[in-house]
Design a protein around this motif. Structure first.
Motif, mmCIF file in Angstrom:
data_model
loop_
_atom_site.group_PDB
_atom_site.id
_atom_site.type_symbol
_atom_site.label_atom_id
_atom_site.label_comp_id
_atom_site.label_asym_id
_atom_site.label_seq_id
_atom_site.Cartn_x
_atom_site.Cartn_y
_atom_site.Cartn_z
ATOM 1 N N ARG A 1 -5.099 1.135 9.120
ATOM 2 C CA ARG A 1 -3.748 1.219 8.923
ATOM 3 C C ARG A 1 -3.563 0.953 7.408
ATOM 4 N N ILE A 2 -4.252 0.489 6.741
ATOM 5 C CA ILE A 2 -4.236 0.634 5.363
ATOM 6 C C ILE A 2 -4.358 1.892 4.750
ATOM 7 N N ILE B 1 -3.320 2.907 -11.850
ATOM 8 C CA ILE B 1 -2.875 2.455 -10.328
ATOM 9 C C ILE B 1 -4.037 2.585 -9.608
ATOM 10 N N TYR B 2 -5.086 3.233 -10.045
ATOM 11 C CA TYR B 2 -6.360 2.990 -9.251
ATOM 12 C C TYR B 2 -6.739 1.685 -8.931
ATOM 13 N N LEU B 3 -6.409 0.711 -9.817
ATOM 14 C CA LEU B 3 -6.803 -0.694 -9.603
ATOM 15 C C LEU B 3 -6.058 -1.197 -8.392
ATOM 16 N N ALA B 4 -4.986 -0.905 -8.194
ATOM 17 C CA ALA B 4 -4.046 -1.489 -7.136
ATOM 18 C C ALA B 4 -4.697 -0.953 -5.854
ATOM 19 N N ARG B 5 -4.812 0.588 -6.147
ATOM 20 C CA ARG B 5 -5.125 1.289 -4.801
ATOM 21 C C ARG B 5 -6.560 0.814 -4.411
ATOM 22 N N ASP B 6 -7.595 0.641 -5.373
ATOM 23 C CA ASP B 6 -8.926 0.095 -4.853
ATOM 24 C C ASP B 6 -8.800 -1.238 -4.410
ATOM 25 N N ALA B 7 -7.924 -1.960 -4.859
ATOM 26 C CA ALA B 7 -7.890 -3.499 -4.386
ATOM 27 C C ALA B 7 -7.564 -3.459 -2.796
ATOM 28 N N PHE B 8 -6.606 -2.772 -2.462
ATOM 29 C CA PHE B 8 -5.964 -2.471 -1.173
ATOM 30 C C PHE B 8 -7.068 -2.485 -0.196
ATOM 31 N N PHE B 9 -8.227 -1.678 -0.657
ATOM 32 C CA PHE B 9 -8.974 -1.363 0.296
ATOM 33 C C PHE B 9 -10.474 -2.175 0.068
ATOM 34 N N THR B 10 -10.430 -2.966 -0.941
ATOM 35 C CA THR B 10 -11.714 -3.852 -0.918
ATOM 36 C C THR B 10 -11.286 -5.383 -0.931
ATOM 37 N N GLU B 11 -10.879 -5.725 -2.065
ATOM 38 C CA GLU B 11 -10.719 -7.117 -2.336
ATOM 39 C C GLU B 11 -9.547 -7.627 -1.387
ATOM 40 N N LEU B 12 -8.533 -7.179 -1.248
ATOM 41 C CA LEU B 12 -7.463 -7.606 -0.591
ATOM 42 C C LEU B 12 -7.866 -7.758 0.991
ATOM 43 N N LEU B 13 -8.796 -6.996 1.516
ATOM 44 C CA LEU B 13 -9.091 -7.084 2.789
ATOM 45 C C LEU B 13 -10.245 -8.194 3.265
ATOM 46 N N PHE C 1 4.920 4.042 10.023
ATOM 47 C CA PHE C 1 4.417 2.958 8.897
ATOM 48 C C PHE C 1 4.061 1.717 9.890
ATOM 49 N N ASN C 2 2.836 1.385 9.829
ATOM 50 C CA ASN C 2 2.283 0.258 10.743
ATOM 51 C C ASN C 2 1.307 -0.838 9.832
ATOM 52 N N VAL C 3 2.174 -1.142 8.679
ATOM 53 C CA VAL C 3 1.290 -2.129 7.861
ATOM 54 C C VAL C 3 2.199 -3.292 7.685
ATOM 55 N N ASP C 4 1.924 -4.686 8.078
ATOM 56 C CA ASP C 4 2.494 -5.731 7.893
ATOM 57 C C ASP C 4 2.053 -6.570 6.584
ATOM 58 N N ARG C 5 2.947 -7.515 6.467
ATOM 59 C CA ARG C 5 2.581 -8.452 5.006
ATOM 60 C C ARG C 5 1.042 -8.803 4.972
ATOM 61 N N LEU C 6 0.481 -8.992 6.002
ATOM 62 C CA LEU C 6 -0.832 -9.925 6.253
ATOM 63 C C LEU C 6 -1.920 -8.784 6.911
ATOM 64 N N THR C 7 -1.503 -7.437 7.131
ATOM 65 C CA THR C 7 -2.700 -6.582 7.625
ATOM 66 C C THR C 7 -3.913 -6.566 7.092
ATOM 67 N N ARG C 8 -4.879 -6.566 7.916
ATOM 68 C CA ARG C 8 -6.172 -6.354 7.077
ATOM 69 C C ARG C 8 -7.063 -5.413 7.822
ATOM 70 N N ILE D 1 0.835 -1.082 0.101
ATOM 71 C CA ILE D 1 -0.034 -0.191 -0.009
ATOM 72 C C ILE D 1 0.902 1.004 0.129
ATOM 73 N N PHE D 2 2.159 1.313 0.606
ATOM 74 C CA PHE D 2 2.981 2.504 0.603
ATOM 75 C C PHE D 2 3.454 2.470 -0.854
ATOM 76 N N LEU D 3 3.740 1.569 -1.538
ATOM 77 C CA LEU D 3 4.241 1.816 -2.991
ATOM 78 C C LEU D 3 2.982 2.309 -3.886
ATOM 79 N N THR D 4 1.918 1.900 -3.560
ATOM 80 C CA THR D 4 0.507 2.668 -4.113
ATOM 81 C C THR D 4 0.453 3.972 -4.027
ATOM 82 N N GLY D 5 0.623 4.334 -2.686
ATOM 83 C CA GLY D 5 0.535 5.529 -2.437
ATOM 84 C C GLY D 5 1.588 6.577 -3.189
ATOM 85 N N VAL D 6 2.915 6.069 -3.229
ATOM 86 C CA VAL D 6 3.914 6.852 -3.865
ATOM 87 C C VAL D 6 3.485 6.918 -5.564
#
Length: 305
Positions: free
Chosen positions: A285-286, A74-86, A274-281, A36-41
């Motif tokens: 924090r995301i 990039i919005y595909l990655a961004r939106d995925a982190f807030f929906t499907e990946l959670l 920064f407080n996100v881990d590999r499996l954070t849900r 998610i940090f990469l996605t923000g950058v």
């Protein structure tokens, strides 16, 4: 500097892109949900039309976000982190003791995100700069080796699945051509050396990592090693287990070189909080991690003035 002066400076920067130094290679570390940090950058770069790249090289989540960025999505990655990946459909910790079921459901990820209702634009991706995707070839009885798949030549769906196939969390291997593939981050998690091997200079390269500056990986615990050794107990996988158990020394050496021997490479680190881990849900924090990435991206562009 007053707020209005800050935004005047920002506006001036983005209206004269010719002043940006000619960076050529973008290197993106993986890290699961830390991506998610990469996605923000990359969101900050996209918003400001910053795309000077001749090549993007990514591992795991870095490959996924880098592909979306290169395709102008990039919005595909961004939106995925807030929906499907959670959702529980991607990460299912309850499968940890069931060797027949994935903890990371990468088939679902590819079908839902990469090939979903709005899929990654493969035609546009192939017209963009090459996206090089790391994966680890784990042939039986041989020491694992990194392979570098290419968006111009290789099947992007298989490549993105393979680079994210974390050993043990993904059961089995991803078969592609003559390869038996797993996580690209196993041997080359921050693939800046590949850019150097291709002849790029240190000053040509920007690396974005997903761990704060000064981080060093610790040796895996006895319990984690036990899980690995139990799952890959067949002797034909002994070199894979060796690579997994020594990964922390390789990773730390890579960071040592990035901060010392190759200090000419620009590096963007997440902030100390920064407080996100590999499996954070945790969606809060995301969101905060995404905002931190956006700020880091904007700060990098300001530094180019």
């Amino acid at each position: 500097m007053m707020i209005r002066d800050y935004f005047r400076k920002l506006s001036s920067l983005f209206s004269r892109n010719r002043r940006f130094p000619e960076k050529k290679v973008l290197v993106l570390e993986g890290g699961g949900m830390r991506g998610i940090f990469l996605t923000g950058v990359l969101q900050a770069f996209t918003d400001r039309g910053y795309f000077p790249w001749k090549m993007i090289i990514g591992s795991s989540a870095g490959a996924l976000t880098g592909s979306a960025y290169a395709a102008g999505q990039i919005y595909l990655a961004r939106d995925a982190f807030f929906t499907e990946l959670l959702s529980g459909k991607f990460i299912n910790i309850t499968n940890i003791l069931n060797n027949e079921k994935h903890i990371l459901n990468l088939d679902w990820m590819v079908e839902t995100i990469v090939r979903g209702r709005e899929p990654v634009d493969i035609a546009r991706l192939k017209k963009s700069c090459p996206v090089v995707i790391t994966a680890t070839n784990c042939m039986e009885g041989n020491y694992p080796e990194t392979v570098y798949l290419n968006s111009k030549k290789d099947d992007i769906y298989t490549a993105l699945k393979a680079t994210a196939a974390i050993p043990f969390l993904y059961r089995g291997f991803v078969q592609y051509r003559d390869y038996q593939l797993l996580d690209g981050g196993l041997l080359d998690p921050i693939p800046y050396r590949h850019a150097l091997d291709l002849g790029y200079r240190q000053e040509d390269i920007l690396v974005v990592v997903t761990r704060k500056k000064g981080y060093r990986k610790k040796e895996e615990s006895f319990w984690v090693k036990s899980l690995y050794e139990s799952y890959y107990k067949d002797r034909k996988y002994r070199f894979l287990v060796d690579a997994m158990e020594s990964r922390f020394t390789m990773y730390n050496r890579m960071l040592d070189d990035l901060e010392g021997k190759f200090s000419g490479i620009d590096v963007l680190y997440p902030p100390d909080d920064f407080n996100v881990d590999r499996l954070t849900r945790d969606d809060r924090r995301i969101l905060h991690g995404f905002e931190q990435g956006v700020e880091a991206g904007k700060g990098f562009l300001l530094s180019l003035i």
